[in-house]
Design an enzyme around this catalytic site. Structure first.
Site, PDB file in Angstrom:
ATOM      1  CG  ASP A  49      15.723  50.066  57.523  1.00 18.18           C
ATOM      2  OD1 ASP A  49      16.074  50.943  56.707  1.00 18.18           O
ATOM      3  OD2 ASP A  49      16.505  49.569  58.355  1.00 18.18           O
ATOM      4  CB  ALA A  67      18.745  48.869  63.150  1.00 16.52           C
ATOM      5  CB  VAL A  70      22.359  37.837  60.830  1.00 15.08           C
ATOM      6  CG1 VAL A  70      21.756  36.566  60.252  1.00 15.08           C
ATOM      7  CG2 VAL A  70      21.298  38.916  60.913  1.00 15.08           C
ATOM      8  N   GLY A 109      20.081  43.773  65.525  1.00 11.30           N
ATOM      9  CA  GLY A 109      20.897  42.701  66.077  1.00 11.30           C
ATOM     10  C   GLY A 109      21.842  42.136  65.045  1.00 11.30           C
ATOM     11  CG  LEU A 163      25.547  34.766  58.061  1.00  9.44           C
ATOM     12  CD1 LEU A 163      24.178  34.136  57.937  1.00  9.44           C
ATOM     13  CD2 LEU A 163      26.426  34.342  56.908  1.00  9.44           C
ATOM     14  N   GLY A 164      26.037  39.244  59.250  1.00 11.98           N
ATOM     15  CA  GLY A 164      25.752  40.669  59.064  1.00 11.98           C
ATOM     16  C   GLY A 164      25.271  41.281  60.354  1.00 11.98           C
TER      17      GLY A 164
END
Ligand SMILES: *[C@@H]1O[C@H](CO)[C@@H](O)[C@H](O)[C@H]1NC(C)=O
Ligand SMILES: *[C@@H]1O[C@H](CO)[C@@H](O)[C@H](O)[C@H]1NC(C)=O
Ligand SMILES: *[C@@H]1O[C@H](CO)[C@@H](O)[C@H](O)[C@H]1NC(C)=O
Ligand SMILES: *[C@@H]1O[C@H](CO)[C@@H](O)[C@H](O)[C@H]1NC(C)=O
Ligand SMILES: *[C@@H]1O[C@H](CO)[C@@H](O)[C@H](O)[C@H]1NC(C)=O
Ligand SMILES: *[C@@H]1O[C@H](CO)[C@@H](O)[C@H](O)[C@H]1NC(C)=O
Length: 802
Positions: A635, A521, A525, A523, A517-518
């Site tokens: 972030d 920084a 997903v 890890g 999914l993405g």
């Protein structure tokens, strides 16, 4: 007693006889029921349900009600007369002109089925549990389903404006403190209320089925269908499921959805085979943690005033008076607690405060909304002393270098493992020594051992909890063989409904980490599918090698994140910590990130954008100011804000920078955050505070407002390239319209648009102290407080985009 203890025998033996008294659920006009021990109720054709008088335990009063006739405990699903029981020999009559009329033995009318301006032909106790009054042409004139009490049954529909009231107590059917309502805007909410005035306080569960940008998307009905599924039907015919996908078979089970007297809304089933003693088993409950989820400034919280809530079995609350307090009404264990002694603020020169008062130290206990003073920086000793000598002070909490003083009555009391501070409860010496806390009064019968485990969990320190969680989770796994695969635990739930998964389970759920999914920084997903109580699509985040010695960090992080619930945050559902595999399991967000939405092909509408901006502000405000352990996100950027089914903003990745913040020296740590959104103090020798998030939020707010990236691409004119600079130039030169050139909606909403831009400029001030706090930002965005004209954000200009 006339009611059957063994319904099976009863129904086979006596049913034919009953059929004479009342035929096939049909009740004729003129029929009368009298409140006595032997009266036969009006039964539905299958005799699943009965309508009539049910005797109240240990009292000589009767409640006009509908109940599950075949279930030994005669579970009541509806009641008349606002839940007030009536004396023996009261009567209910079915009349043609006025429907059901309830009167006392003297003939005084107590209740009737509302104004019926028609002629009732007959009554009917349906097998669905609905008692209806019908006209000669079968039109329904009145239905118990349309006038619910605290329960909804399958086939029952709740319309806009519909509401359920909890009972006062398990055996007191008067309207209690909790409500379930389907609001005009389409949201299904749970809220507490003020009992005498019926005023609703803040909601503690919101379904989120209100779409301010497209009302056809908003909820219209709550449907509990015949197969036991509950969902919200939107105006456009789409559905929003409340129950999980898999539900025990409807042909073999009874169902009910009840707003319990303690405020927990739950769906239950009961097997229709009456072979042994059995219970209603719950399938679904809301809210997730009533002790923590009720957080309004008004009202006493889940328990009464001065009481302390802990989450028991099945997410039901347990209320206890703290030491030195006792129940105001000794029969109401969920009610308020009164101090056993009172402090007077009258001058009492003869005795010093030290001689009069002492403290009881409580663990993990907080009354988060009862502060009246915060002292900082302050030592623990000064904190105690200050509370001792302050006649208003009832409790002090010392955390970090802050001392919070709290006043009576204390509200929203809860056991919260993330309090992370010391709680001192003041008591008057010389009065009876403080009592040890009473036994868990809310618990029923023999649930002792389980609750004890829960209370050990709740009552111990964060560290001990983790030892416990780790033990529960990994247990013998680590001690013995790493290759040993444990059979997947079906219900390995740790604290706060946080689940601990085995690595194997997550490999299966994600189909071998197939669908990405993405990446971030920390890890990658992946999308996963699994059977959870509330949902079955999840996002599994596989953490990279965050830190070498990361075990402790991971545990701390998971604990903090698990305590953090807010409607604008992505919810953590569980985790896995096996050997070197660390994974977090989150809710799946169906609409991707704000980055995709904002900078994608179709430009989102102004309304959608403002809704998202406010959502982010609320989520951040919660992280900064409302949750028990302050969290600095570090972030904030559009990639980290996800969108749920209703395009509401949900902040993700919070808690990741936590350990870094404990160690405030940044000499050996890389700058966190993302280019373009990073606050200037990261590059300077000034402390990093929540204001770094405010800065990033400001950049994001300007992006959302102007619907463009903070750093433009090469084709863009140079003066426009850096968004913050350009916004300031436009603002200074009074040509804000240049920021949203073709955006009619934004231009038509000029005041709000201008407000958003000005707030954005305030947020990106180079001097952190000039940036407002998130709470203030929300008020400014909402237009509740005036936005002052912002100064130049970069007075001594040097690039923040290094
Ligand atoms: C109930 O009784 C009325 C009057 O006797 C009759 O008209 C009606 O059809 C009956 N309804 C049912 C469902 O049996
Ligand atoms: C009883 O319930 C069933 C199922 O919902 C419905 O079809 C029927 O019309 C109801 N009967 C009456 C008299 O309301
Ligand atoms: C139920 O609770 C209400 C409000 O506390 C009280 O007034 C009433 O007497 C109670 N009823 C019974 C039957 O205990
Ligand atoms: C609202 O949503 C429906 C589909 O859910 C869509 O057909 C309709 O065009 C939308 N209306 C607006 C004003 O966006
Ligand atoms: C009830 O709702 C579920 C989920 O929406 C659906 O699968 C099921 O077919 C429905 N049952 C009936 C009887 O409408
Ligand atoms: C019924 O509930 C009690 C207490 O909640 C529990 O101990 C018992 O095992 C349950 N019985 C069944 C058959 O589930």
């Amino acid at each position: 007693m006339a009611y059957p203890l063994l319904p099976l025998i009863f129904s086979t033996l006596f049913l034919p006889m009953l059929a004479f008294a009342q035929r096939n659920g049909n009740v004729t006009v003129g029929a009368v029921l009298t409140a006595t021990d032997t009266a036969t109720p009006w039964l539905s054709p299958s005799s699943d349900f009965a309508f009539g008088f049910q005797k109240i335990r240990n009292k000589d009063t009767f409640l006009l009600s509908i109940w599950y006739y075949r279930i030994p405990d005669r579970t009541i699903v509806w009641y008349a007369n606002e839940g007030t029981a009536v004396p023996r020999d009261s009567k209910v009559e079915l009349t043609a002109e006025r429907g059901l009329v309830l009167s006392d033995p003297q003939g005084e009318e107590l209740w009737n089925s509302e104004s019926i301006v028609d002629v009732v032909a007959n009554g009917f106790m349906n097998d669905t549990g609905n008692f209806v009054l019908v006209r000669a042409d079968s039109a329904k004139l009145w239905e118990s389903f349309k006038n619910p009490s605290d329960t909804i049954l399958p086939a029952q529909v709740m319309e806009i404006g519909g509401e359920l009231y909890s009972r006062q107590a398990e055996a007191n059917f008067s309207k209690g403190r909790f409500q379930l309502r389907l609001l005009n805007d389409g949201n299904l909410v749970l809220n507490t209320r003020n009992v005498p005035s019926d005023m609703a306080y803040d909601a503690y569960y919101i379904s989120g089925t209100y779409d301010e940008s497209n009302s056809s998307n908003s909820g219209n009905q709550v449907i509990f269908n015949e197969t036991g599924h509950m969902y919200i039907l939107r105006r456009n015919g789409k559905t929003f499921d409340l129950t999980p996908q898999v539900i025990p078979s409807a042909s073999e089970n009874y169902y009910r959805a009840t707003l319990n007297f303690d405020g927990v809304f739950a769906i239950y089933y009961y097997r229709k085979i009456f072979t042994s003693v059995q219970n209603w088993t719950e399938v679904w409950t809301k809210p997730d943690n009533i002790c923590l989820d009720i957080r309004g400034y008004e009202g006493s919280g889940a328990c009464g005033y001065n009481s302390v809530c802990t989450l028991g079995e099945s997410r039901r609350p347990i209320c206890e008076c703290p030491q030195g307090f006792s129940l105001l009404d000794p029969t109401d264990t969920y009610g308020s607690c009164k101090p056993e002694s009172t402090q007077a603020c009258a001058a009492d020169e003869s005795t010093s405060a030290e001689d009069l008062y002492g403290f009881v130290d409580l663990t993990d206990t907080d009354w988060p909304l009862s502060d009246y003073e915060q002292l900082r920086p302050y030592s623990e000793e000064d904190c105690r002393k200050s509370c001792l000598q302050d006649c208003f002070c009832a409790v002090a909490i010392y955390r970090g270098d802050s001392c919070w003083k709290k006043k009576l009555p204390l509200s929203n009391g809860r056991k919260d493992r993330s309090v992370n501070g010391k709680t001192f409860l003041k008591f008057r010496k010389g009065d009876l020594p403080p009592q040890p806390p009473p036994k868990f009064q809310g618990s029923k019968k023999d649930q002792g051992s389980l609750i004890l485990v829960g209370s050990v969990l709740l009552g111990s320190s964060v560290f001990v909890n983790f030892v416990f969680i780790a033990a529960a989770c990994l247990g013998f796994f680590l001690i013995y063989n790493k290759k040993l695969i444990r059979p997947s635990p079906s219900n390995n739930v740790v604290g706060d409904n946080l689940r601990c998964f085995t690595y194997k389970e997550l490999v299966e759920a994600t189909n071998g980490f197939k669908e990405e999914l993405g990446r971030g920084a920390f890890g990658t997903v992946y999308k996963g599918t699994m059977q959870l109580v509330s949902r079955n699509i999840v996002a599994v985040k596989r953490l990279g090698n965050v830190v070498q010695d990361g075990d402790k960090e991971f545990k701390t992080e998971v604990n903090v994140i698990a305590q953090t619930h807010h409607k604008n945050l992505v919810r953590l559902l569980g985790f896995c910590n096996e050997a070197d595999q660390r994974l977090l399991v989150y809710e799946y967000m169906s609409n991707g990130s704000v980055a995709g939405f904002l900078f994608g092909d179709t430009k989102p509408s102004w309304d959608q954008r403002t809704h998202i901006a406010l959502g982010i502000a609320r989520g951040l405000s919660y992280l900064h100011e409302e949750c028990s352990t302050q969290i600095i996100h570090c972030d904030i950027k559009p990639q980290n804000i996800l969108l749920d089914d209703y395009y509401s903003a949900r902040i993700s990745d919070f808690g990741m920078a936590k350990l870094l913040m404990i160690n405030q020296s940044r000499t050996n740590t890389a700058i966190r955050g993302t280019k373009g959104y990073v606050a200037p103090e990261w590059f300077r020798n000034t402390p990093v505070t929540v204001k770094v998030d405010v800065y990033s939020f400001g950049v994001l707010l300007l992006e959302i407002t102007c619907c463009r990236r903070c750093v433009g691409d090469l084709e863009m004119a140079e003066e426009k390239a850096i968004l913050t600079d350009w916004v300031w130039d436009c603002f200074r030169e009074g040509r804000l319209d240049a920021l949203v050139e073709n955006d009619e909606q934004a231009l038509n909403d000029w005041e709000k648009f201008k407000r958003f831009v000005m707030v954005g400029i305030w947020c990106v001030q180079e001097d952190p102290s000039l940036r407002p706090a998130m709470k203030k930002i929300i008020q400014m965005l909402e237009g509740v407080v005036e936005v002052a004209v912002p100064p130049c954000p970069f007075p001594n200009f040097n690039s923040t985009y290094g």
